[in-house]
Motif scaffolding. Sequence first.
Motif, PDB file in Angstrom:
ATOM      1  N   GLY A 184       0.792  -1.216   0.000  1.00 30.70           N
ATOM      2  CA  GLY A 184       0.000   0.000   0.000  1.00 30.70           C
ATOM      3  C   GLY A 184       0.823   1.263   0.000  1.00 30.70           C
ATOM      4  O   GLY A 184       0.344   2.329  -0.394  1.00 30.70           O
ATOM      5  N   THR A 185       2.101   1.175   0.417  1.00 31.82           N
ATOM      6  CA  THR A 185       2.976   2.351   0.438  1.00 31.82           C
ATOM      7  C   THR A 185       4.072   2.262  -0.611  1.00 31.82           C
ATOM      8  O   THR A 185       5.024   3.029  -0.576  1.00 31.82           O
ATOM      9  N   CYS A 186       3.942   1.324  -1.533  1.00 29.21           N
ATOM     10  CA  CYS A 186       4.971   1.090  -2.540  1.00 29.21           C
ATOM     11  C   CYS A 186       4.641   1.835  -3.833  1.00 29.21           C
ATOM     12  O   CYS A 186       3.490   1.856  -4.285  1.00 29.21           O
ATOM     13  N   SER A 191      -3.287   0.406  -8.110  1.00 27.01           N
ATOM     14  CA  SER A 191      -4.576   0.081  -7.498  1.00 27.01           C
ATOM     15  C   SER A 191      -5.582  -0.383  -8.549  1.00 27.01           C
ATOM     16  O   SER A 191      -5.600   0.115  -9.681  1.00 27.01           O
ATOM     17  N   LEU A 192      -6.440  -1.326  -8.155  1.00 31.95           N
ATOM     18  CA  LEU A 192      -7.556  -1.718  -9.004  1.00 31.95           C
ATOM     19  C   LEU A 192      -8.634  -0.643  -8.936  1.00 31.95           C
ATOM     20  O   LEU A 192      -8.644   0.204  -8.042  1.00 31.95           O
ATOM     21  N   PHE A 200      -6.975  -4.119  -3.104  1.00 31.62           N
ATOM     22  CA  PHE A 200      -6.172  -4.883  -4.054  1.00 31.62           C
ATOM     23  C   PHE A 200      -5.618  -3.995  -5.160  1.00 31.62           C
ATOM     24  O   PHE A 200      -6.180  -2.956  -5.516  1.00 31.62           O
ATOM     25  N   GLY A 201      -4.486  -4.431  -5.684  1.00 32.90           N
ATOM     26  CA  GLY A 201      -3.860  -3.772  -6.808  1.00 32.90           C
ATOM     27  C   GLY A 201      -2.982  -4.759  -7.550  1.00 32.90           C
ATOM     28  O   GLY A 201      -3.002  -5.958  -7.264  1.00 32.90           O
ATOM     29  N   VAL A 202      -2.207  -4.261  -8.493  1.00 32.44           N
ATOM     30  CA  VAL A 202      -1.303  -5.095  -9.291  1.00 32.44           C
ATOM     31  C   VAL A 202       0.119  -4.615  -9.067  1.00 32.44           C
ATOM     32  O   VAL A 202       0.383  -3.411  -9.026  1.00 32.44           O
ATOM     33  N   CYS A 203       1.036  -5.541  -8.908  1.00 28.74           N
ATOM     34  CA  CYS A 203       2.446  -5.194  -8.716  1.00 28.74           C
ATOM     35  C   CYS A 203       3.080  -4.899 -10.076  1.00 28.74           C
ATOM     36  O   CYS A 203       2.914  -5.671 -11.023  1.00 28.74           O
TER      37      CYS A 203
END
Length: 258
Positions: A184-186, A191-192, A200-203
């Motif tokens: 979340g802090t990267c 983010s989706l 949730f999100g995608v790396c």
Amino acid sequence: MTLLLTLDDGSVQRALTDAVELAREAAVAEAGAEQVGAHEGVYREDAVSATHLFEAAVPGYRGWCWSVTVAAAGPELPVTVSEVVLTPGREALVAPKWVPWERRVRPGDLGVGDIFPTEDDDPRLVPAYLQSDDPAVEEVALEAGLGRVHVLSRYGRQEAATRWRGGEFGPRSDMARSAPESCGTCGFYLSLAGSMRAAFGVCGNEISPADGRVVNVEYGCGAHSEIHVETTSSVPVAELVYDDSQLDMEPVREPADS
């Protein structure tokens, strides 16, 4: 295995119980004498029929029985054979319960060229009803996901969220527990959209094991964008100490007076 069940009293039931040899002859006629073993019991089917069990000496069918069902329509009528079948006993090796193919497919089973259609009443999908003759409205609807035939239902989104959170890229994985920071802090975290955005999100970091995968906001790895490692010498440098016991000492000569 021995099955001895008490049958109701009465001439019909006694006749059915006593019809052991008749049942054996029927089993022998079906399978041959070498495949019919000892009589193992009899149980009642209904008021006018009963089933005799004989050990099955059939190769590959250990624990199975020949089941011979006999019947009599009345007290004065003869006992006849209804059917002879091979049935599994309590210790028999049988095939597992049949499961329809669409319920046997698991994640990772789908290969190149495979087709896996969804059911018409799949609870994970709901219809997308919006249709308009206004191109501007259609453009917005398509961007929001409403231009498709189906979209994920609330149940489908919750099911996916539960699966993703408990999976390899969730907060309870070994990688996440040992990570110094969370996704979340990267800066590589994408983010989706929609209701999944908060969790949730995608790396987007090619170095990360989760590159291109859906990750939970609480997941983390050692490739976090804000991690900084102090670069210092790998060899510890201590305060210099001179050991004068290893030095050669010479007296200093005073210059001669001129």
